[in-house]
Design a protein around this motif. Structure first.
Motif, PDB file in Angstrom:
ATOM      1  N   ASP A  33       0.806  -1.229   0.000  1.00 40.08           N
ATOM      2  CA  ASP A  33       0.000   0.000   0.000  1.00 40.08           C
ATOM      3  C   ASP A  33       0.834   1.272   0.000  1.00 40.08           C
ATOM      4  O   ASP A  33       0.321   2.345   0.298  1.00 40.08           O
ATOM      5  N   ILE A  34       2.110   1.193  -0.356  1.00 42.35           N
ATOM      6  CA  ILE A  34       2.979   2.367  -0.341  1.00 42.35           C
ATOM      7  C   ILE A  34       2.424   3.494  -1.216  1.00 42.35           C
ATOM      8  O   ILE A  34       2.639   4.670  -0.946  1.00 42.35           O
ATOM      9  N   PHE A  35       1.659   3.142  -2.234  1.00 39.16           N
ATOM     10  CA  PHE A  35       1.089   4.166  -3.118  1.00 39.16           C
ATOM     11  C   PHE A  35       0.207   5.140  -2.352  1.00 39.16           C
ATOM     12  O   PHE A  35       0.021   6.273  -2.776  1.00 39.16           O
ATOM     13  N   ARG A  36      -0.330   4.729  -1.204  1.00 35.27           N
ATOM     14  CA  ARG A  36      -1.173   5.618  -0.391  1.00 35.27           C
ATOM     15  C   ARG A  36      -0.407   6.843   0.102  1.00 35.27           C
ATOM     16  O   ARG A  36      -1.008   7.878   0.367  1.00 35.27           O
ATOM     17  N   ASP A  37       0.918   6.716   0.216  1.00 39.68           N
ATOM     18  CA  ASP A  37       1.756   7.851   0.622  1.00 39.68           C
ATOM     19  C   ASP A  37       1.880   8.902  -0.482  1.00 39.68           C
ATOM     20  O   ASP A  37       2.355  10.007  -0.238  1.00 39.68           O
ATOM     21  N   PHE A  38       1.457   8.569  -1.685  1.00 41.62           N
ATOM     22  CA  PHE A  38       1.651   9.437  -2.844  1.00 41.62           C
ATOM     23  C   PHE A  38       0.363  10.132  -3.299  1.00 41.62           C
ATOM     24  O   PHE A  38       0.418  11.021  -4.140  1.00 41.62           O
ATOM     25  N   TYR A  39      -0.767   9.702  -2.752  1.00 38.20           N
ATOM     26  CA  TYR A  39      -2.059  10.248  -3.181  1.00 38.20           C
ATOM     27  C   TYR A  39      -2.824  10.806  -1.994  1.00 38.20           C
ATOM     28  O   TYR A  39      -2.777  10.235  -0.912  1.00 38.20           O
ATOM     29  N   ASP A  40      -3.556  11.885  -2.209  1.00 39.75           N
ATOM     30  CA  ASP A  40      -4.353  12.488  -1.137  1.00 39.75           C
ATOM     31  C   ASP A  40      -5.824  12.076  -1.221  1.00 39.75           C
ATOM     32  O   ASP A  40      -6.695  12.721  -0.667  1.00 39.75           O
ATOM     33  N   PHE A  41      -6.090  10.969  -1.913  1.00 39.08           N
ATOM     34  CA  PHE A  41      -7.433  10.407  -1.993  1.00 39.08           C
ATOM     35  C   PHE A  41      -7.290   8.891  -2.085  1.00 39.08           C
ATOM     36  O   PHE A  41      -6.189   8.375  -2.273  1.00 39.08           O
ATOM     37  N   ASP A  42      -8.367   8.187  -1.917  1.00 36.50           N
ATOM     38  CA  ASP A  42      -8.331   6.723  -1.982  1.00 36.50           C
ATOM     39  C   ASP A  42      -8.273   6.298  -3.448  1.00 36.50           C
ATOM     40  O   ASP A  42      -9.304   6.107  -4.101  1.00 36.50           O
ATOM     41  N   VAL A  43      -7.072   6.160  -3.946  1.00 32.31           N
ATOM     42  CA  VAL A  43      -6.858   5.855  -5.351  1.00 32.31           C
ATOM     43  C   VAL A  43      -7.462   4.497  -5.730  1.00 32.31           C
ATOM     44  O   VAL A  43      -7.945   4.317  -6.845  1.00 32.31           O
ATOM     45  N   LEU A  44      -7.467   3.555  -4.796  1.00 37.21           N
ATOM     46  CA  LEU A  44      -8.045   2.246  -5.099  1.00 37.21           C
ATOM     47  C   LEU A  44      -9.537   2.322  -5.400  1.00 37.21           C
ATOM     48  O   LEU A  44     -10.049   1.592  -6.230  1.00 37.21           O
ATOM     49  N   ALA A  45     -10.236   3.208  -4.716  1.00 32.98           N
ATOM     50  CA  ALA A  45     -11.690   3.301  -4.861  1.00 32.98           C
ATOM     51  C   ALA A  45     -12.123   4.150  -6.050  1.00 32.98           C
ATOM     52  O   ALA A  45     -13.292   4.127  -6.430  1.00 32.98           O
ATOM     53  N   SER A  46     -11.213   4.858  -6.644  1.00 37.49           N
ATOM     54  CA  SER A  46     -11.559   5.779  -7.716  1.00 37.49           C
ATOM     55  C   SER A  46     -11.724   5.059  -9.056  1.00 37.49           C
ATOM     56  O   SER A  46     -10.788   4.425  -9.547  1.00 37.49           O
ATOM     57  N   ILE A  47     -12.894   5.176  -9.632  1.00 38.60           N
ATOM     58  CA  ILE A  47     -13.129   4.597 -10.963  1.00 38.60           C
ATOM     59  C   ILE A  47     -12.241   5.286 -11.991  1.00 38.60           C
ATOM     60  O   ILE A  47     -11.676   4.636 -12.878  1.00 38.60           O
ATOM     61  N   GLU A  48     -12.076   6.595 -11.855  1.00 37.30           N
ATOM     62  CA  GLU A  48     -11.213   7.328 -12.784  1.00 37.30           C
ATOM     63  C   GLU A  48      -9.781   6.795 -12.724  1.00 37.30           C
ATOM     64  O   GLU A  48      -9.137   6.606 -13.757  1.00 37.30           O
ATOM     65  N   ALA A  49      -9.273   6.542 -11.518  1.00 44.15           N
ATOM     66  CA  ALA A  49      -7.908   6.028 -11.368  1.00 44.15           C
ATOM     67  C   ALA A  49      -7.798   4.600 -11.884  1.00 44.15           C
ATOM     68  O   ALA A  49      -6.740   4.190 -12.355  1.00 44.15           O
ATOM     69  N   ARG A  50      -8.857   3.841 -11.799  1.00 45.06           N
ATOM     70  CA  ARG A  50      -8.846   2.475 -12.339  1.00 45.06           C
ATOM     71  C   ARG A  50      -8.755   2.520 -13.869  1.00 45.06           C
ATOM     72  O   ARG A  50      -8.090   1.692 -14.489  1.00 45.06           O
ATOM     73  N   ARG A  51      -9.411   3.486 -14.474  1.00 49.03           N
ATOM     74  CA  ARG A  51      -9.452   3.593 -15.944  1.00 49.03           C
ATOM     75  C   ARG A  51      -8.209   4.217 -16.553  1.00 49.03           C
ATOM     76  O   ARG A  51      -7.785   3.839 -17.638  1.00 49.03           O
ATOM     77  N   SER A  52      -7.655   5.261 -15.876  1.00 49.86           N
ATOM     78  CA  SER A  52      -6.541   5.991 -16.485  1.00 49.86           C
ATOM     79  C   SER A  52      -5.539   6.432 -15.422  1.00 49.86           C
ATOM     80  O   SER A  52      -5.884   6.593 -14.257  1.00 49.86           O
ATOM     81  N   TRP A  53      -4.336   6.639 -15.865  1.00 46.44           N
ATOM     82  CA  TRP A  53      -3.231   7.028 -14.991  1.00 46.44           C
ATOM     83  C   TRP A  53      -3.487   8.402 -14.380  1.00 46.44           C
ATOM     84  O   TRP A  53      -3.813   9.355 -15.091  1.00 46.44           O
ATOM     85  N   ILE A  54      -3.336   8.476 -13.078  1.00 45.35           N
ATOM     86  CA  ILE A  54      -3.410   9.742 -12.355  1.00 45.35           C
ATOM     87  C   ILE A  54      -2.072   9.947 -11.663  1.00 45.35           C
ATOM     88  O   ILE A  54      -1.624   9.078 -10.900  1.00 45.35           O
ATOM     89  N   GLU A  55      -1.446  11.070 -11.940  1.00 46.35           N
ATOM     90  CA  GLU A  55      -0.166  11.415 -11.313  1.00 46.35           C
ATOM     91  C   GLU A  55      -0.350  11.524  -9.806  1.00 46.35           C
ATOM     92  O   GLU A  55      -1.399  11.966  -9.336  1.00 46.35           O
ATOM     93  N   PRO A  56       0.673  11.160  -9.031  1.00 44.30           N
ATOM     94  CA  PRO A  56       0.592  11.329  -7.579  1.00 44.30           C
ATOM     95  C   PRO A  56       0.347  12.800  -7.209  1.00 44.30           C
ATOM     96  O   PRO A  56       0.872  13.710  -7.852  1.00 44.30           O
TER      97      PRO A  56
END
Length: 151
Positions: A118-141
């Motif tokens: 879960d180290i990616f959680r340190d790079f995002y200020d939102f729950d990237v796992l739950a985001s449909i947008e993040a599931r579909r396309s790359w979102i920069e940290p």
């Protein structure tokens, strides 16, 4: 019997067998753990440039999911931001260890990040796992860039 050993770094032959089974969709689903994802990603980063490693991992994970009965949908299966994050992270680490061969680099990556899924959680200020947008396309940290120093 698992393709990859648990107690020692894999050999070149074991890495080749793991990648072949993963890419063919014949790897047992339970063997494609976080460590399995790291193994494939580290191998691709070692063998290809970052962009090609991302493209190859994207293709292979989607195909593998379908081969083992999964669906790549908005709520499950392939996750673009997590996949790209990990390839970029592994590429950053690879940049600090350019002399390591594929086995050495893969062993380093798995040992360093096996328990840090879960180290990616340190790079995002939102729950990237739950985001449909993040599931579909790359979102920069949004918190800090992916660099070896930040990992």
């Amino acid at each position: 019997m698992p393709i990859l050993p648990d107690t020692r770094p894999p050999s070149e032959l074991e890495l080749d067998a793991f990648l072949a089974a993963f890419e063919a969709g014949t790897l047992p689903k339970e063997e494609f753990t976080h460590a399995g994802h790291l193994t494939a990603g580290a191998c691709y980063v070692h063998m290809l440039d970052e962009a090609a490693a991302i493209d190859h991992m994207r293709l292979c994970v989607r195909r593998f999911n379908e081969a083992v009965g999964g669906k790549n949908r908005e709520i499950s299966g392939y996750h673009e931001t997590i996949t790209v994050f990990w390839i970029k992270a592994l590429a950053a680490v690879r940049g600090t260890h350019p002399a390591l061969d594929r086995v050495e680099f893969t062993a380093l990556a798995v040992q360093a990040y096996r328990d840090r899924r879960d180290i990616f959680r340190d790079f995002y200020d939102f729950d990237v796992l739950a985001s449909i947008e993040a599931r579909r396309s790359w979102i920069e940290p949004s918190v800090k860039p992916i660099t070896a120093a930040n990992l």
